[in-house]
Write a protein that holds these residues in place. Sequence first.
Motif, PDB file in Angstrom:
ATOM      1  N   VAL A   1      48.979  48.943  40.847  1.00  0.00           N
ATOM      2  CA  VAL A   1      48.966  47.510  41.170  1.00  0.00           C
ATOM      3  C   VAL A   1      49.323  46.642  39.977  1.00  0.00           C
ATOM      4  CG1 VAL A   1      47.294  47.805  43.027  1.00  0.00           C
ATOM      5  CG2 VAL A   1      46.477  47.297  40.714  1.00  0.00           C
TER       6      VAL A   1
ATOM      7  N   CYS B   1      37.748  51.428  38.652  1.00  0.00           N
ATOM      8  CA  CYS B   1      38.412  51.920  39.871  1.00  0.00           C
ATOM      9  C   CYS B   1      38.099  53.391  40.102  1.00  0.00           C
ATOM     10  CB  CYS B   1      39.924  51.724  39.763  1.00  0.00           C
ATOM     11  SG  CYS B   1      40.456  50.043  40.057  1.00  0.00           S
TER      12      CYS B   1
ATOM     13  N   ALA C   1      41.988  43.735  42.454  1.00  0.00           N
ATOM     14  CA  ALA C   1      43.355  43.911  41.968  1.00  0.00           C
ATOM     15  C   ALA C   1      44.032  42.561  41.764  1.00  0.00           C
ATOM     16  CB  ALA C   1      44.155  44.766  42.949  1.00  0.00           C
TER      17      ALA C   1
END
Length: 399
Positions: free
Chosen positions: A258, A237, A211
């Motif tokens: 994020v 992800c 991230a």
Amino acid sequence: MSTSEIFLIALTIILAVPYAFWRLLRTDHWAPLVVVQIVGGIVLGPGVLGAAFPGYYSFVFNPQVIGALNGVAWWAVMMFVFAAGLELDLGDARENWRETAITAGCALIVPLLLGAAAAAVLLQQPGWIGPKGGYAQAVLGIGMACAVTALPILVLLMEKLGIFRKPLGQRLLRYASLDDVLIWGVLALILVDWERVGRQGMFLAFFAAAAWAVRWLVARVEQNDRWYVSLVWLAACGFAADWSGLHFMVGAFLAGAVLDAKWYDRARLDGFREFLLLAVMPVFFLSTGLRTQWGAGLGGVGGLAVFGAAALFLVAAVVGKLAGVHLAGRLLGWAKGEAAVIGWMLQTKALIMIIFVNVLLDKQIITAETFTAMLLMAVGSTMLTVPNVRPRLARMAAE
């Protein structure tokens, strides 16, 4: 016919039938198009038209077509959940942390407790807990489903009511955004797999490092490249979360959460979300409808029991949400009528709640009958929103 031809027949039905009912019956006041599409998925599924016309169902929704539709639905819902995570504005919530925390907390905890209490009673009977689900997992999952607010549908309804850009609309966004974070956190807790806890630890470590790198990259590349990088990041992800024993939708939400929405052109981001709702999310609604179950299942659970469970969950969700928001209003000294408007607006459950219970069904924590009851509850709760809010907004404006 070839599989591709039957697939296109199915796609025509999926897109045309709900739209025709929505447009011809003018249901917008009590059922926006997204709700009609969800209901359409249920009606077109095996429990209604499939039961009445089994020949139609076995021809149009054969295993090959269902497999193709599921692939479209998985990617569609991943992109939609990613966009929902991207829309979170935690900075605004931090600036108004006391009001946001009290309201979001009350709006989440009270319906969660009532929903969990309803589940605790219902789950004493066989046929509601999935083969891989524990009693505590199912109780917490159902309780959380009763507390969910669907942020994307909330935005859609606020635009329809003309309050999205107003102070009340921004407050609603803060409350729903914080609850969204908690919802996915609770889902991750429910899905903790002690046999895969090592994998889940590896996923969290990978995610934290990746991230940081992706944020650095996205902030520095051109606007067009940001979308390509983001979609690659989303797919990675989703895979990593699913591999770890969580679920690809948990990974999809984290992938968006994020990143900062300010890095993306607002008009293009809105257009992306609208495109998903128009072109591909109806396939997800249909695939959801295909998973509903009305006949007798484990322990003799049948149609009447499913409707009874849906009514029980709906009462717990509506009463809990209104009670929680009214409690927050008293603690914060809101003006007359605000708590009722906010409480009814936060009733919107379609999409995010349906995604949530799809995960519980995928992981076999709940049965198809429980899933069907929760789906009916989500539709009913969302349909109650606009008819209850519109006259209250008019009274507030007149005072």
